[in-house]
Enzyme design. Structure first.
Site, short mmCIF file in Angstrom:
data_model
loop_
_atom_site.label_atom_id
_atom_site.label_comp_id
_atom_site.label_asym_id
_atom_site.label_seq_id
_atom_site.Cartn_x
_atom_site.Cartn_y
_atom_site.Cartn_z
N SER A 164 -4.28 -23.39 7.38
CA SER A 164 -4.14 -21.94 7.31
C SER A 164 -2.87 -21.49 8.03
O SER A 164 -1.78 -21.86 7.64
CB SER A 164 -5.39 -21.27 7.89
OG SER A 164 -6.51 -21.56 7.09
N LYS A 216 -8.17 4.08 6.74
CA LYS A 216 -7.94 3.73 8.13
C LYS A 216 -8.93 2.67 8.60
O LYS A 216 -8.59 1.78 9.37
CB LYS A 216 -8.04 4.98 9.02
CG LYS A 216 -7.88 4.70 10.51
CD LYS A 216 -6.54 4.04 10.81
CE LYS A 216 -6.40 3.72 12.28
NZ LYS A 216 -5.14 3.00 12.55
#
Length: 331
Positions: A164, A216
């Site tokens: 990753s 948000k």
């Protein structure tokens, strides 16, 4: 009975609050220690270290006269090597955690090398990381790109794992060398977060959150998550995965991304077949080869920290591991 229950509830709340305050205090101390200026650079001559270790073994296997003659020969050879002004190989170490906190040291080490490097010098990075937060590992990869920009040949050495975010760092290298059973790849993105909404609702506890901006906050720890919020998070994951793929393709264009950018990780032997790594060897082999060519200097930045700061950092890492770093996106 009700009075006893209320007393028990109050005591439990007090303990939980105290633990939260303690954890918060430790995390603050840990972060304060991470921001502490004045990192010191330590340099170790690995070639000289290898020579000394070999001499100790040789001394035990030879008779007294032969050992004395070998010692004199080593001294003459060491003087000849010291007089040579050839290429130098710098060795860095990066052991990654969820926050890639070692990037603070990495940036100091890279700056020190760039200030001293000459044309023809090389850099070896011993990398061990299973990945973590997207922005943190993006910064770590950017630090390695500074070496490429300075025309220094960079080799990443993977003895155990570069997955990753760790692989995001690895692909910045001109060459990736892995041990046969190192874990490599995992080109994917993940976001995970526990949700306590139903538990709170069953106890008649309201959770209120106020935001400005449609997206948000997409998913939360304590609020009721919506299908729209989940879909938006999936879109963000796909977008970051696309950028991850593009980054890998830029530095390893021969890779078949449809085959390897699936989030899977492979052992070194298979990773070489897929083109994820260039060569199978341990970091010890590569460092020994560099020592046979010239100087090998391990560069390490260290910042003084108290036991409280180290404990605070451990508390922060444990807390983030428990919560999955909130709703942070992770490689």
């Amino acid at each position: 009975m009700l009075t006893h229950y209320l007393v028990f509830l109050a005591e439990t709340a007090t303990i939980v609050l105290a633990l939260l305050i303690l954890a918060g205090g430790l995390i603050f101390i840990g972060r304060k220690g991470m921001r502490q200026p004045g990192a010191r650079i330590q340099v170790t001559d690995l070639r000289a270290q290898l020579r000394r270790n070999g001499a100790l073994v040789e001394q035990q296997r030879l008779d007294k006269a032969s050992a004395k003659a070998a010692a004199k020969a080593r001294k003459r050879h060491a003087k000849d090597e010291a007089a040579q002004v050839g290429d130098c190989t710098f060795v860095l170490d990066f052991k990654g955690d969820l926050r890639a906190s070692a990037v603070a040291s990495l940036r100091e080490e890279v700056s020190a090398i760039l200030a001293a490097a000459r044309p023809g010098d090389r850099v070896l990075l011993r990398l061990e990381s299973g990945g973590g937060m997207v922005n943190a590992y993006g910064l770590a990869a950017a630090q390695l790109l500074r070496l490429r920009a300075a025309q220094l040949h960079l080799t990443v050495l993977v003895d155990q794992v570069a997955a990753s975010g760790g692989y995001l760092m690895a692909v910045t290298a001109h060459e990736i060398v892995a041990s046969p059973f190192a874990l490599v790849g995992s080109i994917g993105v993940v976001a995970q977060i526990p949700n306590f909404h139903r538990w709170l609702r069953e106890r008649h506890i309201d959770f209120e959150q106020f935001t400005a901006g449609k997206y948000k906050r997409t998913v939360t720890l304590f609020g009721e998550n919506t299908d729209a919020g989940r879909q938006k998070l999936r879109e963000e994951l796909e977008d970051i995965h696309a950028m991850f793929r593009h980054f890998v393709a830029e530095y390893r264009p021969s890779l078949d991304l449809e085959q390897v950018a699936t989030g899977e990780a492979w052992l070194g032997i298979r990773a070489q077949e897929l083109g994820l790594v260039d060569r199978l060897a341990t970091s010890d082999t590569v460092i020994q080869e560099a020592a046979d060519r010239g100087r090998v200097l391990a560069v390490r930045a260290s910042s003084p920290s108290s036991w409280a700061q180290r404990l605070g950092l451990r508390a922060q890492q444990a807390w983030e591991g428990l919560l999955g770093a909130g709703d942070a996106l992770r490689f």
